[in-house]
Design an enzyme around this catalytic site. Sequence first.
Site, short mmCIF file in Angstrom:
data_model
loop_
_atom_site.label_atom_id
_atom_site.label_comp_id
_atom_site.label_asym_id
_atom_site.label_seq_id
_atom_site.Cartn_x
_atom_site.Cartn_y
_atom_site.Cartn_z
N CYS A 161 -1.95 -1.38 16.03
CA CYS A 161 -2.61 -2.41 15.22
C CYS A 161 -2.83 -3.66 16.07
O CYS A 161 -3.56 -4.55 15.68
CB CYS A 161 -1.79 -2.74 14.00
SG CYS A 161 -0.23 -3.49 14.42
N PHE A 219 1.24 6.00 10.39
CA PHE A 219 1.55 7.06 11.36
C PHE A 219 1.80 6.54 12.77
O PHE A 219 2.42 7.23 13.59
CB PHE A 219 0.41 8.09 11.40
CG PHE A 219 -0.77 7.69 12.25
CD1 PHE A 219 -0.74 7.87 13.63
CD2 PHE A 219 -1.89 7.10 11.69
CE1 PHE A 219 -1.82 7.49 14.42
CE2 PHE A 219 -2.97 6.72 12.47
CZ PHE A 219 -2.93 6.91 13.85
N GLU A 257 3.06 10.83 5.96
CA GLU A 257 3.20 12.30 5.91
C GLU A 257 2.70 12.96 7.19
O GLU A 257 2.94 14.14 7.42
CB GLU A 257 2.50 12.88 4.67
CG GLU A 257 1.01 12.63 4.56
CD GLU A 257 0.65 11.29 3.91
OE1 GLU A 257 1.27 10.27 4.27
OE2 GLU A 257 -0.27 11.26 3.07
N SER A 316 -3.65 0.86 6.59
CA SER A 316 -5.03 0.41 6.67
C SER A 316 -5.32 -0.65 5.60
O SER A 316 -4.63 -0.71 4.58
CB SER A 316 -5.96 1.61 6.49
OG SER A 316 -5.68 2.22 5.26
N GLU A 357 -12.68 -1.58 12.27
CA GLU A 357 -11.52 -1.06 13.00
C GLU A 357 -11.79 0.42 13.30
O GLU A 357 -12.03 1.21 12.39
CB GLU A 357 -10.25 -1.18 12.15
CG GLU A 357 -9.04 -0.59 12.86
CD GLU A 357 -7.74 -0.71 12.09
OE1 GLU A 357 -7.71 -0.38 10.89
OE2 GLU A 357 -6.74 -1.13 12.69
P1 NAD Z 1 -2.90 4.58 5.94
O1 NAD Z 1 -3.29 3.36 5.19
O2 NAD Z 1 -3.80 5.77 5.84
O3 NAD Z 1 -1.46 5.11 5.45
C1 NAD Z 1 -0.34 4.25 5.44
C2 NAD Z 1 0.63 4.74 4.36
O4 NAD Z 1 0.00 4.64 3.08
C3 NAD Z 1 1.09 6.18 4.51
O5 NAD Z 1 2.46 6.26 4.21
C4 NAD Z 1 0.25 6.93 3.48
O6 NAD Z 1 0.92 8.06 2.94
C5 NAD Z 1 0.03 5.89 2.39
N1 NAD Z 1 -1.27 6.03 1.72
C6 NAD Z 1 -2.44 6.46 2.27
N2 NAD Z 1 -3.42 6.42 1.35
C7 NAD Z 1 -2.86 5.96 0.21
C8 NAD Z 1 -3.39 5.69 -1.09
N3 NAD Z 1 -4.67 5.89 -1.39
N4 NAD Z 1 -2.54 5.22 -2.03
C9 NAD Z 1 -1.24 5.01 -1.74
N5 NAD Z 1 -0.69 5.24 -0.54
C10 NAD Z 1 -1.49 5.71 0.44
O7 NAD Z 1 -2.68 4.14 7.46
P2 NAD Z 1 -2.45 5.07 8.74
O8 NAD Z 1 -3.71 5.78 9.07
O9 NAD Z 1 -1.20 5.85 8.59
O10 NAD Z 1 -2.15 3.94 9.85
C11 NAD Z 1 -3.16 3.29 10.58
C12 NAD Z 1 -3.51 1.94 9.99
O11 NAD Z 1 -2.35 1.13 9.91
C13 NAD Z 1 -4.50 1.16 10.83
O12 NAD Z 1 -5.43 0.55 9.98
C14 NAD Z 1 -3.63 0.11 11.52
O13 NAD Z 1 -4.30 -1.07 11.89
C15 NAD Z 1 -2.63 -0.16 10.45
N6 NAD Z 1 -1.43 -0.75 11.00
C16 NAD Z 1 -1.22 -2.08 10.78
C17 NAD Z 1 -0.12 -2.71 11.32
C18 NAD Z 1 0.12 -4.16 11.10
O14 NAD Z 1 1.18 -4.64 11.44
N7 NAD Z 1 -0.82 -4.90 10.53
C19 NAD Z 1 0.81 -1.96 12.08
C20 NAD Z 1 0.56 -0.60 12.27
C21 NAD Z 1 -0.56 0.00 11.73
#
Ligand code: NAD
Length: 492
Positions: free
Chosen positions: A284, A152, A179, A229, A385
């Site tokens: 991140c 997101f 989403e 994440s 985090e």
């Molecule tokens: P998230 O892991 O909740 O969701 C990321 C994506 O995965 C979304 O499209 C979501 O629909 C999907 N998703 C969520 N749960 C899932 C599951 N159980 N099975 C399959 N797909 C699933 O992450 P978020 O809250 O949207 O974003 C924040 C996180 O992203 C933080 O931990 C941040 O550090 C990380 N992030 C990392 C980087 C990097 O380059 N390392 C960059 C940006 C964000």
Amino acid sequence: MNSVNQLKNYINGRWRDSESGHAGEVINPATGLAIAKVPISSKQEVEECILAADKAFDGWRRVPVTKRIQYMFQFKNLLEEHADELAKIITNECGKTYKESIGEIRRGIENVENSCGMPMLMQGTNNEDIATGVDEHMIRQPLGVVTAITPFNFPAMIPLWFLPYALAAGNCFILKPSEKVPMATTKIFELLDQLDLPPGVVQLVNGDKTAVDVLLEHPAVRAVSFVGSTPVAKYIYATASANGKRVQAQGGAKNMVIVLPDADMDMTTRIVGDSAFGCAGQRCLANSLAITVGSAREPFTKAISEKAAGLKVGYGLNDDTEMGPVISPQSRERVYEFVETGAKEGGRILVDGRGKNVESYDGGFWAFPTIMDDIAPGSSIAKTEIFGPLFGLMHVDTVDEAIELINSQVYGNMACLFTSSGAAARQFRYEAKAGNIGINIGVAAPMAYFPFSGWKESFFGDLHAQGHHAVEFYTQTKVIVERWIRDWDRKF
Ligand code: NAD
């Protein structure tokens, strides 16, 4: 755009209403009000998307790379023309300030620009005469259907870490955005729709785990890029690789910054404050914990506390706003809970951002900048985090101890150092166990032509996003050994 817009999927060159019967709400985090409905697509819709991509691939890979990049030049121009509109959408669905939204669009566009170098980037190598009359060539070919699943916090930039390289290299690309923030990607796909790409070459499928699981398991999908994440990154990496796919999965972070006594304290405070509280701490690459060394403790603690307390929090489209809301009420609660846990574990609250509101935006998800001092190594705040505007302070006597604290944690996304000593800087960049290093920099975000190099639990895979890694990720090498021998050659 209507006040509550029913979003669609972009499948096989057409905008399509989802037939799943499920939808989620997109909430403006500054108001708490719904601004759109996002389809939660069914398994069948995702399968249809994959089949359309698979069908389109054979034609797309035959389009000369010089022609494929013309689409990317046009795409760049459209993104530039619509940057203001796109930035406002990002601010409304994600909460960050307009300036931050423009910043992420710029970083995204840089990847589109970079992908326009694909004719040279995907060149192969060769040797003549590996034996008499025998030559060997290594060429790069596209993989086929590839996908990205994105988070997101950067609704426009992160999809653009992948999409332009995948397309320019000759793959068919499917995006499954978060989403929580599907509106910016919808706008980006409206721009892509104007390019008249062949149907199925680039597609958008909204949804949740149901959609993701189809992408991870379907045999026609060859490569999966993920950003999100760490627990989900691990799941994506394990599932997609068990299904024989190439995977790059970028996870969470706990980015620490070391402040040495010889650092320029004004510059350090300004840069670390921007890193910690920019995007409400939801980058991140946000600094979330400072380790001061020796006499840096007192001036830095005072200065960063003043900076945090003085930040103007509010709606991101208001000119004077310096920090927006967090993404959801759950995120706000999580920050509040960590403040409580941190206090129980011995932390001292120096600036308390809990329970504050922004005038005229009562429904917003506000967590104001918070500073906690005396964070104990190994405590919850030190190792988890938080992804919000909660910044911790730790104090040690030597740079060696500070580096050891950074290296003992499970994440390895970014580590930063503020100093005027070249020797300390060299020791740090040599020893710190993180993939992105900042020296007098607070957000060490690699430019598009460098890989985004997370380590440890911040990354699962081999090839990272962006730069040459993206080209390698989206191509497979083929080696050709050929003999064309003439009588003349036999003389040597
Ligand atoms: P998230 O892991 O909740 O969701 C990321 C994506 O995965 C979304 O499209 C979501 O629909 C999907 N998703 C969520 N749960 C899932 C599951 N159980 N099975 C399959 N797909 C699933 O992450 P978020 O809250 O949207 O974003 C924040 C996180 O992203 C933080 O931990 C941040 O550090 C990380 N992030 C990392 C980087 C990097 O380059 N390392 C960059 C940006 C964000």
